[in-house]
Design a protein around this motif. Structure first.
Motif, short mmCIF file in Angstrom:
data_model
loop_
_atom_site.label_atom_id
_atom_site.label_comp_id
_atom_site.label_asym_id
_atom_site.label_seq_id
_atom_site.Cartn_x
_atom_site.Cartn_y
_atom_site.Cartn_z
N LYS A 162 -1.79 1.38 -4.18
CA LYS A 162 -2.73 1.71 -3.12
C LYS A 162 -3.85 0.67 -3.04
CE LYS A 162 -0.71 5.42 -1.72
NZ LYS A 162 -0.02 5.43 -0.41
N HIS A 201 0.82 -1.21 0.00
CA HIS A 201 0.00 0.00 0.00
C HIS A 201 0.86 1.27 0.00
CE1 HIS A 201 -3.44 2.57 0.86
NE2 HIS A 201 -2.77 3.10 1.85
N LYS A 213 -7.51 -0.26 -1.82
CA LYS A 213 -8.72 0.51 -1.57
C LYS A 213 -9.17 0.41 -0.12
CE LYS A 213 -13.40 1.36 -3.30
NZ LYS A 213 -14.43 0.97 -4.30
N TYR A 214 -9.28 -0.79 0.38
CA TYR A 214 -9.71 -0.99 1.78
C TYR A 214 -8.51 -1.44 2.61
CZ TYR A 214 -14.37 -0.65 -0.23
OH TYR A 214 -15.49 -0.21 -0.89
#
Length: 222
Positions: free
Chosen positions: A196, A191, A198-199
């Motif tokens: 990245k 991340h 999302k969650y």
């Protein structure tokens, strides 16, 4: 199981769910409040064990490790765009895993079967380094991230290797907890330095906090 342990476990579960919800909903004030509360609730487990039993070296080391984790969690709440917060939080998490190694090492016994753990871990470390290295914003990160990754991986190998001497509830909980922590750090690296997620809070904290909890719970096992 002791009713206090059950109560603390329930409190931990509720706090973790709330922390993930507030993080997902971008409710920063509540997220900042509940993030340290999750780790504090976990720290209460080895502290209660020390209070109720008179203590053990293992529980002292686990409590100390979780305290360093708490400091790292608080620093990580800054979430700087250039990942500079990882300079400081990583220092505390490094000592966290050194303390875990000290806690698990007395039960460690080498076995050739551990190669089955070491090989995929090393492969993932090398692969992730080449994926992440272009995003390291300073020489400090280029040095520290591989160092930290190696220490976390050693704690994983030592925890799993402890099952080569005795396969009991403590060893299983501790090894599972460290596996969760290792996976959490891996996804945090993805991340922060590659892609990245999302969650991210759901995945990272869904592994990290239960990993801590399992290690803390192992204090109560023979």
């Amino acid at each position: 199981m002791d009713w206090v342990v059950v109560l603390l476990s329930g409190i931990f579960a509720v706090l973790l769910v709330l922390k993930i919800i507030f993080s997902t909903k971008k409710m920063k004030i509540l997220k900042f409040y509940f993030t340290p509360m999750v780790t504090i609730s976990v720290i209460c487990l080895p502290l209660y064990f020390l209070y109720s039993t008179g203590g053990s070296q293992y529980a002292v080391l686990v409590a100390a490790a979780l305290t360093f984790s708490l400091a790292g969690d608080i620093i990580n709440m800054r979430e700087e765009r250039d990942n500079s917060h990882l300079y400081f939080s990583g220092f505390f998490f490094l000592f966290t895993h050194l303390l875990y190694i000290a806690a698990f090492l007395p039960g460690y016994r080498f076995g050739w079967w551990q190669i089955l753990v070491v090989v995929p871990v090393v492969v993932l470390l090398i692969r992730s380094y080449f994926l992440f290295k272009d995003q390291f914003s300073s020489i400090l990160l280029k040095i520290f991230i591989p160092l930290y990754s190696m220490v976390v991986s050693v704690s994983l190998i030592v925890a799993v290797g402890a099952m080569g001497k005795t396969i009991g509830a403590r060893e299983i909980l501790a090894a599972t907890g460290i596996v969760f922590l290792w996976a959490s750090d891996f996804f945090l690296g993805v991340h922060s330095f590659w892609h990245k997620i999302k969650y991210d809070s759901v995945i990272i904290w869904g592994l990290y906090a239960p990993g801590q909890f399992l290690i803390a719970l192992s204090c109560f096992m023979p």
